[in-house]
Design an enzyme around this catalytic site. Structure first.
Site, short mmCIF file in Angstrom:
data_model
loop_
_atom_site.label_atom_id
_atom_site.label_comp_id
_atom_site.label_asym_id
_atom_site.label_seq_id
_atom_site.Cartn_x
_atom_site.Cartn_y
_atom_site.Cartn_z
N THR A 2 0.64 -1.07 0.02
CA THR A 2 0.16 0.07 0.01
C THR A 2 0.76 1.64 0.02
OG1 THR A 2 -1.08 -1.64 1.24
CG2 THR A 2 -1.78 1.31 1.34
N THR A 45 3.45 -22.53 19.93
CA THR A 45 2.04 -22.10 20.30
C THR A 45 1.43 -20.94 20.00
OG1 THR A 45 1.58 -21.70 22.13
CG2 THR A 45 3.30 -20.28 21.24
N GLN A 46 0.09 -21.17 19.37
CA GLN A 46 -1.04 -20.49 18.85
C GLN A 46 -0.82 -19.50 20.09
OE1 GLN A 46 -4.56 -22.44 18.46
NE2 GLN A 46 -3.47 -23.87 17.53
N CYS A 47 -0.27 -18.90 21.00
CA CYS A 47 -0.43 -17.17 21.77
C CYS A 47 -0.25 -16.92 21.17
CB CYS A 47 -0.40 -18.48 23.26
SG CYS A 47 -1.51 -19.43 24.58
N SER A 97 0.66 -10.22 -0.24
CA SER A 97 0.29 -12.05 -0.17
C SER A 97 0.89 -12.84 -1.26
CB SER A 97 -1.32 -11.73 -0.24
OG SER A 97 -1.25 -11.15 0.46
N1 ASP Z 1 -2.19 -5.94 1.23
C1 ASP Z 1 -1.42 -5.25 1.54
C2 ASP Z 1 0.12 -6.37 1.50
O1 ASP Z 1 0.46 -6.33 2.02
C3 ASP Z 1 -1.64 -3.74 2.67
C4 ASP Z 1 -0.46 -3.37 2.78
O2 ASP Z 1 0.27 -3.07 2.00
O3 ASP Z 1 -0.58 -2.88 4.30
O4 ASP Z 1 0.88 -6.22 0.43
#
Ligand code: ASP
Length: 343
Positions: A15, A278-280, A61
């Site tokens: 972003t 751990t998931q914690c 992602s």
């Molecule tokens: N979906 C975006 C990314 O991780 C969110 C961000 O830029 O913070 O690329």
């Protein structure tokens, strides 16, 4: 020779580097050459800045081990020419990339600061400007002897600097998106930037070694009440699987039913290494503290102490790439880059 500090900005996407299309409002990556138009403060910082941009900026992602290796190699190639590095990266998987870089850049003695933002740089209420300007200031900061203040991989977000491999993204909307539950902040930015020297890694006195391989033959399996042993068996039967991280309850516990444990033992029998995280959000794995983790200990599941899942995934991929046998699991118990605390 000029004593002006120098920082290389590496733009991978996210972003922070996006601009809203004035007609449709859709967010699109902007040309890094126009960064100074959006953040005019950059010209007044007294830091020599150069930028390197991924040809196609990526949403984080889509970032995987190959991209993490690429970022490490860009840093390696430019290491001698700059005092510090700022990696602009989407926040979603930033903690994974920061963790991976902390292992791939062995012997690092210069700052590598990852930052991003929740709102694009051109938006009036954006958090991007402050994040970017302060990340650059930290990447350029040195003590009186000219040594980097933060000779490690860190994430700067919303006035706080955190060790990269201790960080987790905890909020999808708030500006304060990251936390480091098991390690104190490395610095807080207020009127001045206050460095927490006791929490920052010591300067490395060995030369930088940039590693170039990660092995992704790893699975992550999150336990939940009702998890079916046959599902677990299927997941662990993936043909080339070398290891699975089991994210467990509390201090490293899981169901003690025979079928569940049998599925794990079968995988161990086929040479699949099992790791316990751990998931914690805070605290650590202590196998054997409760009866519900004794079986894990007895079948040789590797406890990952207070490592984040992000750090454990990256460390396992990094270590597996360095060895063909099972011996890499021993190094899961050695601190490589401040990623966990010894009990
Ligand atoms: N979906 C975006 C990314 O991780 C969110 C961000 O830029 O913070 O690329």
């Amino acid at each position: 020779m000029s004593d002006q500090r120098s920082v290389l900005l590496i733009y991978t996407g996210g972003t922070i580097g996006m601009l809203a299309d004035p007609r449709t409002g859709e967010l699109r990556p902007m040309d890094m050459a126009h960064l100074e138009d959006q953040v005019p403060e950059l010209a007044r910082m007294g830091v020599r800045l150069e930028a390197f941009s991924f040809e196609v900026p990526m949403d984080s992602s889509d970032i995987g081990p190959d991209h993490q290796v690429r970022i490490a190699s860009i840093i390696g190639e430019h290491y001698d020419r700059f005092d510090g590095f700022v990696v602009l990266h989407g926040s979603d998987t930033m903690a994974f990339t920061a963790s991976a870089l902390s292992f791939l850049l062995e012997g690092l003695s210069k700052p590598v600061i990852l930052t991003g933002s929740q709102l694009p740089v051109g938006v009036i209420r954006t958090d991007a400007r402050e994040n970017l300007v302060t990340a650059i200031e930290i990447a350029a900061a040195c003590d009186q002897e000219g040594r980097a203040m933060v000779p490690e991989v860190a994430i700067y977000f919303e006035y706080t600097l955190l060790r990269g491999n201790r960080t987790v993204k905890v909020d999808a909307q708030r500006f304060e998106a990251f936390r480091s539950p098991n390690w104190p902040a490395l610095a807080e930015a207020g009127v001045r930037i206050r460095y927490n020297k006791a929490a920052i890694l010591e300067q490395s006195n060995v030369a930088l070694k940039v590693h170039s391989k990660m092995d992704d033959r790893l699975a992550v399996i999150r336990l939940y009440p009702g998890i079916r042993p046959d599902w677990l068996r299927h997941a662990l039967a993936m043909p080339d699987l070398r290891a699975a991280i089991i994210t467990t309850f509390g201090s490293g516990n899981g169901p003690s039913g025979g079928d569940f444990l049998k599925a794990l033992r079968e995988a161990r029998g086929r040479g699949v290494e099992l790791l316990n995280v751990t998931q914690c959000i805070g605290g650590r794995v202590e196998q054997g503290r409760y009866t519900t983790s004794v079986a894990f200990r007895d079948m040789g599941v590797v406890p990952c102490a207070d490592m984040t899942l992000e750090a454990a995934v990256s460390k396992a991929m990094f270590l597996m790439a360095r060895s063909t046998g099972p011996d890499w699991t021993r190094d899961m118990g050695s601190i490589l880059a401040g990623e966990f605390t010894m009990a």
